[in-house]
Design a protein around this motif. Sequence first.
Motif, PDB file in Angstrom:
ATOM      1  N   ILE A 243       0.804  -1.223   0.000  1.00 35.48           N
ATOM      2  CA  ILE A 243       0.000   0.000   0.000  1.00 35.48           C
ATOM      3  C   ILE A 243       0.844   1.284   0.000  1.00 35.48           C
ATOM      4  N   PRO A 244       1.877   1.379   0.812  1.00 38.51           N
ATOM      5  CA  PRO A 244       2.686   2.616   0.761  1.00 38.51           C
ATOM      6  C   PRO A 244       3.309   2.826  -0.617  1.00 38.51           C
ATOM      7  N   GLU A 245       3.779   1.724  -1.213  1.00 40.64           N
ATOM      8  CA  GLU A 245       4.356   1.773  -2.558  1.00 40.64           C
ATOM      9  C   GLU A 245       3.334   2.344  -3.528  1.00 40.64           C
ATOM     10  N   MET A 246       2.130   1.836  -3.400  1.00 44.74           N
ATOM     11  CA  MET A 246       1.007   2.254  -4.229  1.00 44.74           C
ATOM     12  C   MET A 246       0.768   3.751  -4.061  1.00 44.74           C
ATOM     13  N   GLY A 247       0.777   4.176  -2.802  1.00 44.15           N
ATOM     14  CA  GLY A 247       0.541   5.584  -2.506  1.00 44.15           C
ATOM     15  C   GLY A 247       1.605   6.458  -3.156  1.00 44.15           C
ATOM     16  N   LYS A 248       2.861   5.989  -3.119  1.00 43.11           N
ATOM     17  CA  LYS A 248       3.959   6.738  -3.704  1.00 43.11           C
ATOM     18  C   LYS A 248       3.748   6.900  -5.213  1.00 43.11           C
ATOM     19  N   LEU A 249       3.340   5.776  -5.821  1.00 42.04           N
ATOM     20  CA  LEU A 249       3.125   5.781  -7.268  1.00 42.04           C
ATOM     21  C   LEU A 249       2.024   6.769  -7.647  1.00 42.04           C
ATOM     22  N   ILE A 250       0.941   6.692  -6.893  1.00 39.72           N
ATOM     23  CA  ILE A 250      -0.164   7.594  -7.204  1.00 39.72           C
ATOM     24  C   ILE A 250       0.274   9.036  -6.991  1.00 39.72           C
ATOM     25  N   GLY A 251       1.062   9.229  -5.981  1.00 36.70           N
ATOM     26  CA  GLY A 251       1.583  10.568  -5.728  1.00 36.70           C
ATOM     27  C   GLY A 251       2.391  11.080  -6.908  1.00 36.70           C
ATOM     28  N   GLU A 252       3.171  10.195  -7.509  1.00 41.01           N
ATOM     29  CA  GLU A 252       3.982  10.602  -8.651  1.00 41.01           C
ATOM     30  C   GLU A 252       3.156  10.846  -9.897  1.00 41.01           C
ATOM     31  N   MET A 253       1.963  10.235  -9.911  1.00 42.02           N
ATOM     32  CA  MET A 253       1.106  10.388 -11.095  1.00 42.02           C
ATOM     33  C   MET A 253       0.527  11.791 -11.174  1.00 42.02           C
ATOM     34  N   PHE A 254       0.369  12.415 -10.004  1.00 52.42           N
ATOM     35  CA  PHE A 254      -0.288  13.712 -10.008  1.00 52.42           C
ATOM     36  C   PHE A 254       0.718  14.801  -9.683  1.00 52.42           C
ATOM     37  N   PRO A 255       0.607  15.968 -10.286  1.00 54.89           N
ATOM     38  CA  PRO A 255      -0.392  16.262 -11.311  1.00 54.89           C
ATOM     39  C   PRO A 255      -0.042  15.608 -12.640  1.00 54.89           C
ATOM     40  N   PRO A 256      -1.030  15.235 -13.408  1.00 52.17           N
ATOM     41  CA  PRO A 256      -0.765  14.638 -14.718  1.00 52.17           C
ATOM     42  C   PRO A 256      -0.065  15.636 -15.639  1.00 52.17           C
ATOM     43  N   ASP A 257       0.682  15.141 -16.562  1.00 49.36           N
ATOM     44  CA  ASP A 257       1.418  15.982 -17.504  1.00 49.36           C
ATOM     45  C   ASP A 257       0.505  16.365 -18.672  1.00 49.36           C
ATOM     46  N   TRP A 258      -0.225  17.465 -18.495  1.00 48.92           N
ATOM     47  CA  TRP A 258      -1.204  17.855 -19.532  1.00 48.92           C
ATOM     48  C   TRP A 258      -0.534  18.188 -20.848  1.00 48.92           C
ATOM     49  N   SER A 259       0.725  18.586 -20.796  1.00 48.73           N
ATOM     50  CA  SER A 259       1.390  18.980 -22.044  1.00 48.73           C
ATOM     51  C   SER A 259       1.602  17.775 -22.961  1.00 48.73           C
ATOM     52  N   TYR A 260       1.427  16.603 -22.381  1.00 47.81           N
ATOM     53  CA  TYR A 260       1.623  15.378 -23.169  1.00 47.81           C
ATOM     54  C   TYR A 260       0.404  15.074 -24.039  1.00 47.81           C
ATOM     55  N   PHE A 261      -0.695  15.751 -23.700  1.00 48.15           N
ATOM     56  CA  PHE A 261      -1.968  15.442 -24.344  1.00 48.15           C
ATOM     57  C   PHE A 261      -1.921  15.442 -25.876  1.00 48.15           C
ATOM     58  N   PRO A 262      -1.351  16.511 -26.499  1.00 41.43           N
ATOM     59  CA  PRO A 262      -1.332  16.525 -27.978  1.00 41.43           C
ATOM     60  C   PRO A 262      -0.593  15.322 -28.561  1.00 41.43           C
ATOM     61  N   THR A 263       0.408  14.829 -27.873  1.00 39.10           N
ATOM     62  CA  THR A 263       1.185  13.698 -28.387  1.00 39.10           C
ATOM     63  C   THR A 263       0.340  12.416 -28.363  1.00 39.10           C
ATOM     64  N   ILE A 264      -0.478  12.260 -27.316  1.00 40.01           N
ATOM     65  CA  ILE A 264      -1.192  10.979 -27.189  1.00 40.01           C
ATOM     66  C   ILE A 264      -2.516  10.961 -27.934  1.00 40.01           C
ATOM     67  N   TRP A 265      -2.958  12.129 -28.370  1.00 39.45           N
ATOM     68  CA  TRP A 265      -4.277  12.175 -28.995  1.00 39.45           C
ATOM     69  C   TRP A 265      -4.350  11.272 -30.225  1.00 39.45           C
TER      70      TRP A 265
END
Lengths: 276, 300
Positions: A60-82
């Motif tokens: 669970i702590p590992e999970m929490g760390k991962l989720i923490g790293e996920m946010f904030p999402p990298d919105w600038s990546y959006f055009p690349t993934i569209w």
Amino acid sequence: MNSPAAPTPTPTPTPNQAPRPLPVPPGRYKRYAAWMVGIVLFVICCYQVEVTPIKLMNGIPEMGKLIGEMFPPDWSYFPTIWEPMIQTVQIAIMGTTLGAILAIPVALLCANNIVTAKAVTIPVRIILNLVRTIPDLLFASIFVAVFGIGPFAGMLALMFFSFGLIAKLTFEAIEAIDPGPIEAMTAVGANKIKIIAFGVVPQILPYFVSYLLYTFEVNVRAASVLGLVGAGGIGLLLDRSLGLFRYDRACIIILLTLAIVLVIDYASNVVRRKLL
Amino acid sequence: MNKITKQSFAIQFMGQHRPKQAVLFSILLRRTAANPSRKLEDMDMIEFRNVSKRYANGTVGLNNVNLKINEGEMVVIVGLSGAGKSTLLRTINKLHDTTSGEILIGGKSVTAARGRELRLIRRGIGMIFQSFNLVKRSTVLRNVLSGRVGYHSTLRTVFGLFPRHDIELALDALSRVNIREKAFSRADQLSGGQQQRVSIARALAQEAKIILADEPVASLDPLTTRQVMDDLKRINQELSITTIVNLHHIDLAREYATRIIGMRAGEIVFDGRPEEATDEAFAHIYGRSIFEAELLGAES
Ligand SMILES: Nc1ncnc2c1ncn2[C@@H]1O[C@H](COP(=O)(O)OP(=O)(O)OP(=O)(O)O)[C@@H](O)[C@H]1O
Ligand SMILES: [Mg+2]
């Protein structure tokens, strides 16, 4: 209408039936035994694959760390993934459509109320079951090996996967149809194809479309991980982001996939409910 | 028939998008289609010669049946449940195979026919079922048109491209049974009696010279029963379509038949005019005296 008033008194069924005995409940001990067996099996499975609550707690702590790293999402990546995202949906559409087309004749050949010859239905069913045992990612890996990296392999993988799923569901639906219209069409002098077109297709069509949409829903999800084995779509970028520990990028990919899947599920649910 | 197939109309567009010249053209064509050299003499007499039918499980369905039914007769077959009435009917269009003997229609063997030949024979025989056997999700018109599939190529019928002549024929057939206004309703929106009339219309659209009706009124109320029987009778008289009906009701048999055939244990034990079918005769057919329940008035 214009017939003379016939002396036809309305018949009343005689409600003179003895009270029916209450159904006997099935053996209580049998039920207990079934529960016991189920629980024991579950515990054995947990033990064998080393699923323990402790492991879960540790994670669970590992999970929490991962989720923490996920946010904030990298919105600038959006055009690349569209664009890869659109490609993912396109792979799903192509795969589902082609698979469904392939499924129609095979479903008919499997149904023993259409094809009475067991010598046909049984081999076709065996082949169908073989196709169905192969998971979509395995199909994708095989086709990547054969046709090279890219969306074509992914499309083929989903085509075979959809074919198996739709053919199976459809042939079971065909076997459950009302045989009356088939009999009527036979009596009218129709050949096999006409019997199918007039006696079977109208009965089966709403189910078929519903299965097709359902398969499409499943395929959009499947298509988004096809890229993990190099079969095109958004999965490639997801794989890359995870590999570079860019969880903020992975997050935006997951969010977009989620949004697309939700929209498609909703739309297809609306259509399916209308059909059935 | 090839001539009409040149002029096609998708059913959906019928009546809305119809080019003027196409109408003219189809009227011209219809004239040719109206007097096709249909070989009526091919379709007159039904003859059973020593026909026996034994089911796979050993049950005897028919036992050495000899029978001649002439064109235009309205035959009602009566008998106890399990007497073999349905079996008899279904051997006529070979929905059931026979074990021995021969069935001829207009001198042509049904029992020997197979493939295309059999389908052509079936095309000339309309069948009406107790449970109607309509496609419930399809429109009434499409159900009636399905009686026409034997007249056209597979490709054409699969795409629903029936010629205008067929659509008119189907609508006329619906008019004959008084439900033309239901043509575009879905079949499952109709009452039981109306559905049965759709299946009669299907047999009419088929241009059948023989109609086989297996307990056509068994699931209908007494009033609707009369309407459906009236329809069958009228069609029988107006178009001189040979009609064979299985019935459970003695009084209906007496009222509508020109000839009553009684069956028991796969054999014909009575064959005569309705006047001859006295209560004693029925007692003989049924192997016992008649119960109230066998009269329509007392049954549900
Ligand atoms: N498919 C079948 N397989 C085996 N036996 C059958 C089959 N169909 C009918 N039978 C048997 O053949 C006999 C005649 O059946 P049939 O259906 O012709 O009777 P029927 O006179 O139409 O009866 P009902 O008034 O109940 O419709 C019966 O004994 C029946 O059990
Ligand atoms: Mg019967």
